[in-house]
Design an enzyme around this catalytic site. Structure first.
Site, PDB file in Angstrom:
ATOM      1  N   GLY A   1      -0.330   4.464   0.034  1.00 30.32           N
ATOM      2  CA  GLY A   1      -1.123   5.640   0.408  1.00 30.32           C
ATOM      3  C   GLY A   1      -0.278   6.512   1.322  1.00 30.32           C
ATOM      4  N   PHE A   2      -0.931   7.265   2.191  1.00 34.46           N
ATOM      5  CA  PHE A   2      -0.180   8.184   3.054  1.00 34.46           C
ATOM      6  C   PHE A   2       0.805   7.432   3.943  1.00 34.46           C
ATOM      7  CE2 PHE A   2      -3.750  11.023   2.053  1.00 34.46           C
ATOM      8  CZ  PHE A   2      -3.026  12.132   1.669  1.00 34.46           C
ATOM      9  N   GLY A   3       0.365   6.319   4.545  1.00 40.54           N
ATOM     10  CA  GLY A   3       1.243   5.585   5.454  1.00 40.54           C
ATOM     11  C   GLY A   3       2.399   4.926   4.707  1.00 40.54           C
TER      12      GLY A   3
ATOM     13  N   GLU B   1     -17.845  18.573   2.398  1.00 41.50           N
ATOM     14  CA  GLU B   1     -17.048  19.156   1.321  1.00 41.50           C
ATOM     15  C   GLU B   1     -17.733  18.945  -0.023  1.00 41.50           C
ATOM     16  OE1 GLU B   1     -12.721  18.924   3.521  1.00 41.50           O
ATOM     17  OE2 GLU B   1     -13.158  17.420   2.026  1.00 41.50           O
TER      18      GLU B   1
ATOM     19  N   ALA C   1      -5.408  11.386   7.476  1.00 41.35           N
ATOM     20  CA  ALA C   1      -4.086  11.272   6.853  1.00 41.35           C
ATOM     21  C   ALA C   1      -2.916  11.403   7.837  1.00 41.35           C
ATOM     22  CB  ALA C   1      -3.968  12.328   5.755  1.00 41.35           C
TER      23      ALA C   1
ATOM     24  N   ASP D   1      -5.148   3.686   8.267  1.00 41.76           N
ATOM     25  CA  ASP D   1      -6.579   3.443   8.474  1.00 41.76           C
ATOM     26  C   ASP D   1      -6.905   2.008   8.868  1.00 41.76           C
ATOM     27  OD1 ASP D   1      -7.110   6.033   7.828  1.00 41.76           O
ATOM     28  OD2 ASP D   1      -8.210   5.612   5.981  1.00 41.76           O
TER      29      ASP D   1
ATOM     30  N   GLY E   1       0.822  -1.205   0.000  1.00 43.69           N
ATOM     31  CA  GLY E   1       0.000   0.000   0.000  1.00 43.69           C
ATOM     32  C   GLY E   1       0.854   1.251   0.000  1.00 43.69           C
TER      33      GLY E   1
HETATM   34  C1  LIG Z   1     -12.929  11.186  -0.071  1.00 43.34           C
HETATM   35  C2  LIG Z   1     -11.954  11.219   1.087  1.00 43.34           C
HETATM   36  C3  LIG Z   1     -11.604  12.433   1.660  1.00 43.34           C
HETATM   37  C4  LIG Z   1     -10.722  12.488   2.726  1.00 43.34           C
HETATM   38  N1  LIG Z   1     -10.391  13.698   3.245  1.00 43.34           N
HETATM   39  C5  LIG Z   1      -9.483  13.769   4.233  1.00 43.34           C
HETATM   40  C6  LIG Z   1      -9.063  15.035   4.747  1.00 43.34           C
HETATM   41  O1  LIG Z   1      -9.540  16.083   4.311  1.00 43.34           O
HETATM   42  N2  LIG Z   1      -8.113  15.048   5.715  1.00 43.34           N
HETATM   43  C7  LIG Z   1      -7.564  13.896   6.214  1.00 43.34           C
HETATM   44  O2  LIG Z   1      -6.687  13.961   7.076  1.00 43.34           O
HETATM   45  N3  LIG Z   1      -7.955  12.692   5.772  1.00 43.34           N
HETATM   46  C8  LIG Z   1      -8.888  12.601   4.786  1.00 43.34           C
HETATM   47  N4  LIG Z   1      -9.271  11.374   4.314  1.00 43.34           N
HETATM   48  C9  LIG Z   1      -8.735  10.162   4.956  1.00 43.34           C
HETATM   49  C10 LIG Z   1      -7.335   9.865   4.487  1.00 43.34           C
HETATM   50  O3  LIG Z   1      -7.274   9.915   3.082  1.00 43.34           O
HETATM   51  C11 LIG Z   1      -6.947   8.472   5.014  1.00 43.34           C
HETATM   52  O4  LIG Z   1      -7.024   8.497   6.412  1.00 43.34           O
HETATM   53  C12 LIG Z   1      -5.540   8.110   4.583  1.00 43.34           C
HETATM   54  O5  LIG Z   1      -5.480   8.013   3.168  1.00 43.34           O
HETATM   55  C13 LIG Z   1      -5.122   6.783   5.220  1.00 43.34           C
HETATM   56  O6  LIG Z   1      -3.855   6.441   4.749  1.00 43.34           O
HETATM   57  P1  LIG Z   1      -3.462   4.902   4.599  1.00 43.34           P
HETATM   58  O7  LIG Z   1      -2.038   4.892   4.189  1.00 43.34           O
HETATM   59  O8  LIG Z   1      -3.873   4.149   5.786  1.00 43.34           O
HETATM   60  O9  LIG Z   1      -4.374   4.373   3.417  1.00 43.34           O
HETATM   61  P2  LIG Z   1      -4.593   4.903   1.960  1.00 43.34           P
HETATM   62  O10 LIG Z   1      -4.072   6.264   1.795  1.00 43.34           O
HETATM   63  O11 LIG Z   1      -6.026   4.642   1.647  1.00 43.34           O
HETATM   64  O12 LIG Z   1      -3.680   3.946   1.076  1.00 43.34           O
HETATM   65  C14 LIG Z   1      -3.931   2.588   0.942  1.00 43.34           C
HETATM   66  C15 LIG Z   1      -3.175   2.101  -0.293  1.00 43.34           C
HETATM   67  O13 LIG Z   1      -3.183   0.694  -0.286  1.00 43.34           O
HETATM   68  C16 LIG Z   1      -3.451   0.206  -1.591  1.00 43.34           C
HETATM   69  N5  LIG Z   1      -4.029  -1.122  -1.415  1.00 43.34           N
HETATM   70  C17 LIG Z   1      -5.181  -1.447  -0.779  1.00 43.34           C
HETATM   71  N6  LIG Z   1      -5.319  -2.789  -0.731  1.00 43.34           N
HETATM   72  C18 LIG Z   1      -4.246  -3.319  -1.344  1.00 43.34           C
HETATM   73  C19 LIG Z   1      -3.821  -4.645  -1.617  1.00 43.34           C
HETATM   74  N7  LIG Z   1      -4.518  -5.712  -1.180  1.00 43.34           N
HETATM   75  N8  LIG Z   1      -2.686  -4.823  -2.298  1.00 43.34           N
HETATM   76  C20 LIG Z   1      -1.954  -3.769  -2.710  1.00 43.34           C
HETATM   77  N9  LIG Z   1      -2.309  -2.489  -2.470  1.00 43.34           N
HETATM   78  C21 LIG Z   1      -3.429  -2.265  -1.793  1.00 43.34           C
HETATM   79  C22 LIG Z   1      -4.381   1.255  -2.180  1.00 43.34           C
HETATM   80  O14 LIG Z   1      -4.338   1.240  -3.593  1.00 43.34           O
HETATM   81  C23 LIG Z   1      -3.804   2.543  -1.594  1.00 43.34           C
HETATM   82  O15 LIG Z   1      -2.816   3.109  -2.420  1.00 43.34           O
HETATM   83  C24 LIG Z   1     -10.167  11.289   3.240  1.00 43.34           C
HETATM   84  C25 LIG Z   1     -10.504  10.059   2.666  1.00 43.34           C
HETATM   85  C26 LIG Z   1     -11.384  10.028   1.597  1.00 43.34           C
HETATM   86  C27 LIG Z   1     -11.749   8.697   0.966  1.00 43.34           C
END
Ligand SMILES: Cc1cc2nc3c(=O)[nH]c(=O)nc-3n(C[C@H](O)[C@H](O)[C@H](O)COP(=O)(O)OP(=O)(O)OC[C@H]3O[C@@H](n4cnc5c(N)ncnc54)[C@H](O)[C@@H]3O)c2cc1C
Length: 429
Positions: free
Chosen positions: A13-15, A175, A325, A314, A11
């Site tokens: 994403g942000f993390g 939003e 995030a 998350d 993954g």
């Molecule tokens: C519409 C929306 C608006 C938001 N607005 C805000 C905001 O204004 N402020 C804020 O702080 N937070 C906001 N958030 C929340 C924030 O985006 C999340 O808390 C943050 O992205 C979590 O980061 P993460 O790394 O846990 O997961 P994510 O950023 O979701 O990244 C997960 C990654 O894992 C990948 N993935 C998933 N499953 C698999 C798999 N099985 N194999 C390989 N890759 C995989 C995905 O493609 C993705 O790239 C918002 C979320 C959404 C959906």
């Protein structure tokens, strides 16, 4: 020659992105696995869905992000399984091949998916926004609804297509509703002159009694007032009990009153749950999950009994931190330090400590709310803070510059540059 430790990050994403970046210059090989080819800035998805920004402005390809980090290999694929004893991850790739990636350290950061609270059948009629595809699909649905309204001669049909319902009045729903209202008002005035303005409706519904529940009551009130000023109808204290292509029914508990709203477009912003890979990892590692299905991790982000498996963002429950995030970013940076400590490069970072940078949400193109500690901001000051933070976190100077330019253009002219529909088919109504 001895092999360097191999870190697999699932993954980007942000993390995950910040974990990989934290391992720059570390004496490890890193493989980043993601089902998408890009890191997505989810907080701006609603701007792609409302024709303000092109999708490519809020995403950046992983291979581009890490072109200057030689210890990183990018694998586009979906992690489907983990063998914790053999220390390997199964990845299904685009070529339909299953690849087994062995690891010395595994960082899981798969994020969340929409939660329909047992009504998965609503996903096709009330789409959520989680990916770029979702945002583009939503943009086309919204533009398609306006075109359908403009082309029908039936009064009832027109009203239905001009009604947009957003379920969930948290930051994403607020939003989206605010932006749709601003967009609709501008477009109906200047571009859809044949449409009756009074038939354009945005309904924002939530089971709770307030918009922006996690915020200070004064900021909630401000947001509610400003949304009403924009023409958004707040329908609070009632949950969705039925959704289809033509309508949304809201109800207040068993035997309570019900209201059916004829709405051609219904958007789901009511909640998220951990990605289903979380349950796969929990079962493989014998790890506990909380009531929301999030992995319980220790204060070093590792799974109990598996110091080599770290989970962040998350998908985890760590000290009750919210699914936004900033915790994901800080946990990503932190696990990179944990790994560097474990391979003897750095001192121990100690337990994870979260630096609370506050929360913010935007209401309209010129208004937002923000709170941090005892600080409360609303209106233009909060909007400026919101803009600075969001541009700051966008990956890449090119993206920062283009997003700022497009915002300035839209504020100055009211015009949205992304009104080209890519798909013209609409759901039957
Ligand atoms: C519409 C929306 C608006 C938001 N607005 C805000 C905001 O204004 N402020 C804020 O702080 N937070 C906001 N958030 C929340 C924030 O985006 C999340 O808390 C943050 O992205 C979590 O980061 P993460 O790394 O846990 O997961 P994510 O950023 O979701 O990244 C997960 C990654 O894992 C990948 N993935 C998933 N499953 C698999 C798999 N099985 N194999 C390989 N890759 C995989 C995905 O493609 C993705 O790239 C918002 C979320 C959404 C959906």
């Amino acid at each position: 020659m001895t092999q360097r430790p191999h870190v697999v990050v699932i993954g980007g994403g942000f993390g995950g992105l910040h974990a990989v970046r934290g391992l720059r210059d570390a004496d490890v090989d890193v493989t980043l696995v993601d089902k998408a080819n890009h890191h997505l800035f989810q907080p701006l998805l609603y701007q792609a869905a409302t024709s303000l920004l092109p999708p490519a402005d809020i995403a950046v390809p992983f291979r581009q992000v890490f072109e200057d980090q030689p210890n990183v290999t990018v694998v586009m694929g979906t992690a489907t399984d983990v063998d914790v004893r053999g220390r390997s991850v199964t990845v299904s790739t685009l070529s339909d091949e299953r690849r087994e990636l062995s690891y010395d350290f595994l960082v899981a950061a798969v994020g969340a998916v929409p939660n329909y609270f047992g009504h998965e059948e609503w996903a096709s009629v009330a789409p959520a926004m989680k990916s770029l595809e979702d945002a583009v699909d939503l943009r086309d649905r919204v533009l398609g609804a306006l075109e359908t309204a403009a082309s029908t001669t039936e009064e009832e049909q027109r009203r239905q297509h001009l009604t947009f319902a957003v379920i969930g009045a948290g930051p994403t729903g607020v939003e989206l509703a605010g932006q749709l209202a601003a967009m609709g008002r501008r477009m109906l005035t200047d571009q859809y002159r044949e449409l009756p303005h009074d038939q354009f409706r945005i309904v924002l519904a939530d089971a709770g009694e307030h918009v922006l529940a996690p915020f200070d009551p004064r900021l909630r009130d401000h947001a509610g007032r400003k949304l009403r000023d924009l023409g958004v109808e707040l329908n609070l204290g009632r949950s969705a009990v039925a959704v289809d292509h033509e309508s949304l029914t809201l109800g207040s508990g068993p035997g309570g009153d019900r209201e059916t709203i004829a709405a051609g477009t219904v958007i789901w912003a009511a909640g998220v749950q951990p990605h289903h890979f979380t349950a796969t990892l929990a079962a493989a590692a014998g790890a506990d999950t909380d009531g929301k299905g999030r992995l319980k991790v220790g204060l070093d982000c590792s799974l109990a009994g598996h110091p080599e498996i770290l989970a962040i963002g998350d998908m985890v429950d760590l000290n009750g931190l919210p699914g936004i995030a900033e915790p994901a970013i800080q946990e990503g940076r932190y696990v990179a330090r944990v790994i560097r400590h474990r391979i003897g490069e750095r001192p121990s970072p100690g337990d994870f400590r979260y630096l609370d940078l506050g929360i913010m949400a935007t209401i309209s193109p010129a208004d937002a709310v923000a709170q941090r500690g005892r600080l409360r901001l609303r209106g233009a000051a909060a909007k400026l803070a919101w803009a600075a933070v969001h541009v700051g976190f966008l990956v890449g100077w090119g993206h920062k510059a283009t997003v700022l330019t497009k915002w300035a253009w839209t504020v100055a002219t009211g015009n949205r540059q992304q009104q080209v529909m890519l798909r013209t088919t609409r759901a039957p109504s």
